[in-house]
Design an enzyme around this catalytic site. Sequence first.
Site, PDB file in Angstrom:
ATOM      1  N   GLU A 209      69.051  77.325  38.686  1.00 22.74           N
ATOM      2  CA  GLU A 209      70.259  76.360  39.239  1.00 22.74           C
ATOM      3  C   GLU A 209      71.263  77.348  39.205  1.00 22.74           C
ATOM      4  O   GLU A 209      71.302  78.593  39.198  1.00 22.74           O
ATOM      5  CB  GLU A 209      70.607  75.457  37.816  1.00 22.74           C
ATOM      6  CG  GLU A 209      70.869  76.300  36.699  1.00 22.74           C
ATOM      7  CD  GLU A 209      71.454  75.575  35.378  1.00 22.74           C
ATOM      8  OE1 GLU A 209      71.052  74.120  35.471  1.00 22.74           O
ATOM      9  OE2 GLU A 209      71.899  75.778  34.527  1.00 22.74           O
ATOM     10  N   HIS A 247      75.392  72.713  32.640  1.00 22.27           N
ATOM     11  CA  HIS A 247      75.271  73.792  31.675  1.00 22.27           C
ATOM     12  C   HIS A 247      76.663  74.820  31.698  1.00 22.27           C
ATOM     13  O   HIS A 247      77.054  75.153  33.001  1.00 22.27           O
ATOM     14  CB  HIS A 247      74.215  74.572  32.056  1.00 22.27           C
ATOM     15  CG  HIS A 247      72.793  73.618  31.747  1.00 22.27           C
ATOM     16  ND1 HIS A 247      71.624  74.014  32.465  1.00 22.27           N
ATOM     17  CD2 HIS A 247      72.775  72.811  30.781  1.00 22.27           C
ATOM     18  CE1 HIS A 247      70.863  73.154  31.923  1.00 22.27           C
ATOM     19  NE2 HIS A 247      71.484  72.432  31.203  1.00 22.27           N
TER      20      HIS A 247
END
Length: 288
Positions: A209, A247
């Site tokens: 990511e 996140h």
Amino acid sequence: MSILIDKNTKLIVQGITGRDGGFHTSKMKEYGTNVVGGTSPGKGGEFVDDIPVFNTVRDAVNETGANTSVIFVPAPFAKDAMMEAADAGIKLIVCITEGVPTLDVVEAHSFIKSKGASLIGPNCPGLMSPGKSLVGIMPSLVFKEGNTGVISRSGTLTYELVYNLTEKGIGQSTAVGVGGDPVVGLYYIELLEMFEKDPETDSIVLIGEIGGDAEEQAAEYIKNHVTKPVVAFIAGQQAPPGKQMGHAGAIISSGTGSAAEKIAAFEAVGVPVAKEPKEIPQLLLNRF
């Protein structure tokens, strides 16, 4: 075979008497994981789902011979829990807890390495070796025993990917959720090395990511050290620079960490990158 956990894993659950710890202890035990004990200070001598509770990790290790721990304690106590496990001789520590301060993780990780142990997480779903052992919170129903290793920064994307693999008849050797925080334990390069050395893993799927340059480093490592087929997916392709996405580690800053840069790094070393997770099974089959 598998990496990190198998039928010989002897697991203790730190925080076993809490809501999450107790719930997932039952799920891990139901799957067949050898959960030999748990810890909760002041509650030694009790039982959770017929599993003995100890006051300290050292007591649990001395009584059960445990070699792995999974941590479900609140974030303010996670550093001490990780360090206690390493000090007691646990060799694989899996911290599920989210919201652990970054400096706490830095301190705990350094101590864990000094003891010759390994850390997965924090803020991770744990890991799964289908047909052998589950350590963490992964949904066992979507997994299938097989030969593809999975490494992921995202828990839910791991489950989606594994579901798609299983639906296409592609089983997994081990799936590892490394966690999405800025600082975590074992990461792409260490796990790629383990999967490369595992004789029963014949291919690898990597889910990355935005944020940081770990995927770029992984691409370089794959180029020089990995002989098995690898395919990838990068989450956050529409994320604007400077905005954290999901996140704590998923943020594009200082001109680095974008999805485009990571995709380019993988494609430059011959690793195909899926546009959507559902494309991964076919990309993997195309590599054989």
